[in-house]
Scaffold this motif. Sequence first.
Motif, mmCIF file in Angstrom:
data_model
loop_
_atom_site.group_PDB
_atom_site.id
_atom_site.type_symbol
_atom_site.label_atom_id
_atom_site.label_comp_id
_atom_site.label_asym_id
_atom_site.label_seq_id
_atom_site.Cartn_x
_atom_site.Cartn_y
_atom_site.Cartn_z
ATOM 1 N N ALA A 149 0.822 -1.211 0.000
ATOM 2 C CA ALA A 149 0.000 0.000 0.000
ATOM 3 C C ALA A 149 0.857 1.262 0.000
ATOM 4 C CB ALA A 149 -0.932 -0.009 1.215
ATOM 5 N N LEU A 150 1.896 1.274 0.822
ATOM 6 C CA LEU A 150 2.738 2.465 0.909
ATOM 7 C C LEU A 150 3.612 2.638 -0.328
ATOM 8 C CD1 LEU A 150 3.803 2.311 4.678
ATOM 9 C CD2 LEU A 150 1.963 3.634 3.612
ATOM 10 N N ALA A 151 4.010 1.515 -0.954
ATOM 11 C CA ALA A 151 4.797 1.620 -2.191
ATOM 12 C C ALA A 151 3.955 2.219 -3.302
ATOM 13 C CB ALA A 151 5.311 0.238 -2.597
ATOM 14 N N ILE A 152 2.707 1.789 -3.402
ATOM 15 C CA ILE A 152 1.806 2.359 -4.404
ATOM 16 C C ILE A 152 1.569 3.843 -4.139
ATOM 17 C CG2 ILE A 152 -0.567 2.288 -5.285
ATOM 18 C CD1 ILE A 152 -0.525 -0.728 -4.799
ATOM 19 N N ALA A 153 1.549 4.200 -2.852
ATOM 20 C CA ALA A 153 1.359 5.612 -2.489
ATOM 21 C C ALA A 153 2.594 6.464 -2.759
ATOM 22 C CB ALA A 153 0.960 5.720 -1.019
ATOM 23 N N GLY A 154 3.700 5.816 -3.137
ATOM 24 C CA GLY A 154 4.904 6.551 -3.504
ATOM 25 C C GLY A 154 5.741 7.031 -2.339
ATOM 26 N N LEU A 155 5.769 6.288 -1.240
ATOM 27 C CA LEU A 155 6.507 6.721 -0.056
ATOM 28 C C LEU A 155 7.974 6.315 -0.052
ATOM 29 C CD1 LEU A 155 3.943 6.279 2.855
ATOM 30 C CD2 LEU A 155 4.428 8.271 1.424
ATOM 31 N N GLY A 156 8.444 5.636 -1.091
ATOM 32 C CA GLY A 156 9.867 5.329 -1.199
ATOM 33 C C GLY A 156 10.374 4.438 -0.090
ATOM 34 N N ILE A 157 11.456 4.849 0.564
ATOM 35 C CA ILE A 157 12.086 4.043 1.606
ATOM 36 C C ILE A 157 11.144 3.795 2.772
ATOM 37 C CG2 ILE A 157 13.083 6.070 2.747
ATOM 38 C CD1 ILE A 157 14.664 2.560 2.455
ATOM 39 N N TRP A 158 10.223 4.736 3.020
ATOM 40 C CA TRP A 158 9.282 4.568 4.135
ATOM 41 C C TRP A 158 8.319 3.407 3.895
ATOM 42 C CZ3 TRP A 158 10.795 7.160 8.195
ATOM 43 C CH2 TRP A 158 11.533 8.314 8.012
ATOM 44 N N ALA A 159 8.103 3.053 2.641
ATOM 45 C CA ALA A 159 7.244 1.911 2.327
ATOM 46 C C ALA A 159 7.857 0.599 2.776
ATOM 47 C CB ALA A 159 6.976 1.869 0.818
ATOM 48 N N ILE A 160 9.167 0.586 2.993
ATOM 49 C CA ILE A 160 9.854 -0.614 3.478
ATOM 50 C C ILE A 160 9.990 -0.589 4.998
ATOM 51 C CG2 ILE A 160 12.007 -1.937 3.384
ATOM 52 C CD1 ILE A 160 12.420 -0.923 0.549
ATOM 53 N N ILE A 161 10.301 0.573 5.553
ATOM 54 C CA ILE A 161 10.654 0.670 6.973
ATOM 55 C C ILE A 161 9.421 0.719 7.876
ATOM 56 C CG2 ILE A 161 11.887 2.006 8.713
ATOM 57 C CD1 ILE A 161 13.615 0.576 6.576
ATOM 58 N N LEU A 162 8.463 1.583 7.570
ATOM 59 C CA LEU A 162 7.300 1.768 8.452
ATOM 60 C C LEU A 162 6.535 0.462 8.703
ATOM 61 C CD1 LEU A 162 5.642 3.759 10.104
ATOM 62 C CD2 LEU A 162 4.355 4.330 8.029
ATOM 63 N N PRO A 163 6.287 -0.357 7.673
ATOM 64 C CA PRO A 163 5.584 -1.622 7.946
ATOM 65 C C PRO A 163 6.340 -2.578 8.864
ATOM 66 C CG PRO A 163 5.434 -1.064 5.623
ATOM 67 C CD PRO A 163 6.425 -0.124 6.225
ATOM 68 N N LYS A 164 7.669 -2.524 8.833
ATOM 69 C CA LYS A 164 8.452 -3.396 9.719
ATOM 70 C C LYS A 164 8.151 -3.081 11.186
ATOM 71 C CE LYS A 164 10.830 -5.091 6.232
ATOM 72 N NZ LYS A 164 10.458 -6.392 5.657
ATOM 73 N N VAL A 165 7.995 -1.798 11.485
ATOM 74 C CA VAL A 165 7.729 -1.382 12.859
ATOM 75 C C VAL A 165 6.301 -1.762 13.266
ATOM 76 C CG1 VAL A 165 7.669 0.565 14.445
ATOM 77 C CG2 VAL A 165 9.381 0.504 12.623
ATOM 78 N N LEU A 166 5.344 -1.406 12.436
ATOM 79 C CA LEU A 166 3.949 -1.644 12.793
ATOM 80 C C LEU A 166 3.607 -3.131 12.850
ATOM 81 C CD1 LEU A 166 2.223 1.177 10.683
ATOM 82 C CD2 LEU A 166 2.816 1.193 13.116
ATOM 83 N N SER A 167 4.214 -3.936 11.983
ATOM 84 C CA SER A 167 3.900 -5.366 11.969
ATOM 85 C C SER A 167 4.419 -6.089 13.207
ATOM 86 C CB SER A 167 4.460 -6.026 10.705
ATOM 87 O OG SER A 167 5.875 -5.946 10.669
ATOM 88 N N THR A 168 5.361 -5.486 13.918
ATOM 89 C CA THR A 168 5.842 -6.076 15.167
ATOM 90 C C THR A 168 4.714 -6.213 16.176
ATOM 91 O OG1 THR A 168 8.025 -5.091 14.788
ATOM 92 C CG2 THR A 168 7.553 -5.850 17.017
#
Length: 427
Positions: free
Chosen positions: A164-183
């Motif tokens: 979802a975040l990659a489609i939204a164009g968030l770049g590096i945040w599309a990889i990092i933010l989900p790692k935190v929230l999925s914990t």
Amino acid sequence: SRYLDSASLLQGMMWLGSAQLMGRCVRLGSSILLARLLTPEIFGQAAIILTTYELLVTVIRRITSASLIPMGDDDLQAHINAARRTNLLACLLAFLVMSLVSIPVALYYEDRSLIAPMILMAGCYLLHPLGMLHAALNQRDNAMRIMGRAILWQTIADGLLTAALAIAGLGIWAIILPKVLSTLAWVWVHRQAATVPVIDTSRKATYPLVRQGLQTGMADFVVALRIGVDTLLVGYFLGLEALGVYFFAYNTALGISLGLIQSFGTAFYARLSHTRRAGGSCRDNFVGGLMTMAMITGPLIILQSALAPWYLPFVYGGQWLAAGALPVFVLLCLSALVRPIGEAASQLLLSQGMPGANLRINLTFTLVLIGSISLAAQWGLPHVAAAVLICHLIGMPLMAWYAWQKTSPNQPVSSPVCTTTTPGGLS
């Protein structure tokens, strides 16, 4: 008895492996989007951040659980509060270390945009104490179904958010933010399945627990360094763009295999610890565990390598072939054939209370690997991947032989850290 142990190990691996496989299907979709939407430079940034995180998290991941899992019930209760305090302190220190490390890393790569995502990624450490003891109790009870469920929901949350975040164009945040929230998904599953008792005990148990945990944590750190050192060295010698290509090839080649190997290690350690508490021989389960893992991963890895020239451009895009990812992909994929041998050797030594021996063999192999990769990097990415393959083909069997010799039937088994001396414990 050996067949029953192999069946139990296989059942545990099936719960964990099926969770990995289903989660991987979700992650595959997100990785396809990332490969098509993000540049090699962004993949290089992600490689630096995630590798740094993995190196630090391995020091704290089992800082108490490796000691708690083999313990008897009385010793477990005596150490539970010390483990709770140790986990909290270790995670706070890890958060501070990664946050501070972000500054020199950004200065070295001349990219100040690395600092903020690295600090955010470090936030995962602050969430771990919420579920670490619960996860240890679930693993101690050999509840592989719960372990698998935690992995599955964490991976699904990570994959869906990443897409979802990659489609939204968030770049590096599309990889990092989900790692935190999925914990949080991982924490929730483990807390639902296990209740940690609150026991008023002395603080005297803290030091020996930490000592044992640090030995295990350092051994795990060296294992993580062994797994991720090629990524660090490629970035150092060849730059962020080459690192992005290598990181893509590494994740697509080894993503499924390393997930299965991790599942194997988790189930294998729980099985060995249970065998030890029951007074059985862990050495007898070693060969059976390796054969079980080989039957699962061998055909998958060979098929993946054979089909690579077809499905790599079809699934991820032809730009990765143009960037030279195919030979790197195939060589790294083949290295997964022997990686379970090293994992089994480490778990055997740890289950026997030999974290020092586990640290020595992994440190030796890692130093050899660093030297080989540093030399091979002078000729490019395919030579780096070839060096990784050759080192694993030679080193992993030697590690298994060493672990086998250290746990010979005539050698007494070292005990895990304990401060109580109850008749039914492991003191």
